[in-house]
Design a protein around this motif. Structure first.
Motif, PDB file in Angstrom:
ATOM      1  N   ARG A  78       0.858  -1.190   0.000  1.00  0.00           N
ATOM      2  CA  ARG A  78       0.000   0.000   0.000  1.00  0.00           C
ATOM      3  C   ARG A  78       0.892   1.238   0.000  1.00  0.00           C
ATOM      4  O   ARG A  78       1.895   1.287   0.730  1.00  0.00           O
ATOM      5  N   TYR A  79       0.520   2.217  -0.817  1.00  0.00           N
ATOM      6  CA  TYR A  79       1.344   3.419  -0.979  1.00  0.00           C
ATOM      7  C   TYR A  79       0.474   4.672  -0.973  1.00  0.00           C
ATOM      8  O   TYR A  79      -0.700   4.634  -1.363  1.00  0.00           O
ATOM      9  N   THR A  80       1.085   5.766  -0.553  1.00  0.00           N
ATOM     10  CA  THR A  80       0.560   7.088  -0.845  1.00  0.00           C
ATOM     11  C   THR A  80       1.408   7.637  -1.986  1.00  0.00           C
ATOM     12  O   THR A  80       2.623   7.836  -1.823  1.00  0.00           O
ATOM     13  N   LEU A 164      -6.850  10.910  -2.315  1.00  0.00           N
ATOM     14  CA  LEU A 164      -6.669  11.505  -0.997  1.00  0.00           C
ATOM     15  C   LEU A 164      -6.705  13.030  -1.064  1.00  0.00           C
ATOM     16  O   LEU A 164      -7.151  13.686  -0.113  1.00  0.00           O
ATOM     17  N   ASP A 174      -4.210   6.953  -2.764  1.00  0.00           N
ATOM     18  CA  ASP A 174      -3.947   5.792  -1.919  1.00  0.00           C
ATOM     19  C   ASP A 174      -4.031   4.574  -2.829  1.00  0.00           C
ATOM     20  O   ASP A 174      -5.059   4.328  -3.465  1.00  0.00           O
ATOM     21  N   GLU A 176      -3.496   0.436  -3.285  1.00  0.00           N
ATOM     22  CA  GLU A 176      -3.301  -0.920  -2.775  1.00  0.00           C
ATOM     23  C   GLU A 176      -3.079  -1.828  -3.977  1.00  0.00           C
ATOM     24  O   GLU A 176      -3.919  -1.860  -4.884  1.00  0.00           O
ATOM     25  N   THR A 206       3.036   2.616   2.876  1.00  0.00           N
ATOM     26  CA  THR A 206       2.352   2.666   4.162  1.00  0.00           C
ATOM     27  C   THR A 206       2.056   1.284   4.734  1.00  0.00           C
ATOM     28  O   THR A 206       1.766   1.172   5.929  1.00  0.00           O
TER      29      THR A 206
END
Length: 325
Positions: A78-80, A164, A174, A176, A206
């Motif tokens: 998972r990343y921002t 976001l 965001d 996934e 994240t």
């Protein structure tokens, strides 16, 4: 003048997982070696490379935990991701030269429609500026020489894409996704679909599988701690496989399992299970279950099992170079 060598500092057979919040500008290996030195750990490894420009979760495995690092490598991430719309670069991120600039003429509805197209299974063309190998060399080595290598698209899964923040030209998402996803390529593809182009201006991991930034520590925070406070931050080895089914064995079967013998158990077939002895803290290793047989895959050694139950941590000598790593 004395020619005496400085005393060798002790290093320890530590077993566990440290959740590191990697700073920008550091390679994953730089972060590993620095942390390994601060912990005085004998053996360590990381669970998937983060580019120097990326920050965030980098699980570091020490001792017995290195045997199960593949579970984190295979896990969803998972990343921002921060996209700069209207500008494309030669590398797809901030490091590259600006290739093209175009006006950004899209609203939130258009963005949502494009994101829906990139949710689910998609094909990605690996970027030239990546560590993917071709004939034994990383693609980025060819890219630095101005050579374009033919690549095959790869199927990845985008579990979810959520906005976001949207303040043109900056779009924060965001993401996934499955392992092997190139978020930089995803950013470029989204920009292309919007008709204005884009590059990835920032990336922060994240989560990795069941592990998240909650409880993660920075290198600066580690440096400010006493040595034993650093070691106390280690999570148990089995946190890497916490989402697998658990199997509990009695003392006799646990001993035989650790010697590699198959055991008959009442359990449905399973591709991967985590196995414990009679003490719930005693993680023994991973296995799979086939037709009622528990078959070992990766096992801890008796000293590694004992370390989970509070056995003393043995010290060995590190060379001065290792101690400063």
């Amino acid at each position: 003048m004395s020619n005496a060598r400085p005393p060798r500092l002790p290093r320890r057979a530590l077993h566990g997982v440290l959740l590191l919040d990697k700073p920008i500008g550091w390679t994953s290996n730089d972060a590993l070696q620095k942390t390994k030195g601060l912990l005085r750990a004998e053996k360590g490894g990381h669970t998937g490379t983060l580019d120097p420009l990326a920050t965030g979760l980098l699980p570091l495995c020490f001792g017995a935990a290195t045997k199960f690092s593949q579970a984190s490598l295979d896990a969803d991430k998972r990343y921002t991701a921060t996209l700069h719309l209207g500008r494309t670069t030669s590398t797809g991120d901030l490091e590259g030269e600006v290739v093209e600039e175009r006006p950004v003429d899209c609203d939130r509805a258009a963005i949502d429609a494009v994101l829906a197209r990139f949710t689910g299974e998609i094909d990605q063309l690996p970027p030239m500026h990546s560590a993917l190998k071709h004939q034994g060399r990383a693609l980025y080595e060819y890219a630095r020489q101005g050579v374009e290598v033919e690549r095959e698209p790869r199927r990845v899964t985008i579990r979810s894409l959520a906005v976001l923040d949207w303040n043109s030209p900056t779009l924060v998402l965001d993401v996934e996704c499955s392992k092997g996803t190139y978020v930089r390529t995803l950013a470029e593809d989204i920009g292309r679909a919007l008709g204005c182009g884009a590059h990835l201006s920032a990336l922060r991991r994240t989560a990795s599988g069941a592990l998240s930034l909650q409880g993660a520590v920075t290198i600066a925070e580690l440096e400010a701690m006493a040595p034993e406070a650093r070691a106390a931050l280690l999570h148990p080895v089995d946190c890497l496989v916490a989402d697998w089914p658990a199997v509990r064995l009695d003392e006799e079967d646990a001993g035989r399992f650790l010697s590699g013998q198959r055991r008959r158990i009442q359990h449905a077939d399973a591709a991967a299970v985590r196995v414990y002895g009679p003490d719930p803290r005693a993680f023994l290793g991973s296995a799979h279950v086939t037709r009622g047989e528990l078959i070992a895959d990766r096992l801890l050694s008796p000293p590694e099992v004992a370390s989970q139950l509070g056995a003393p941590v043995p010290l060995t000598s590190a060379t001065p170079a290792e101690a400063e790593a």
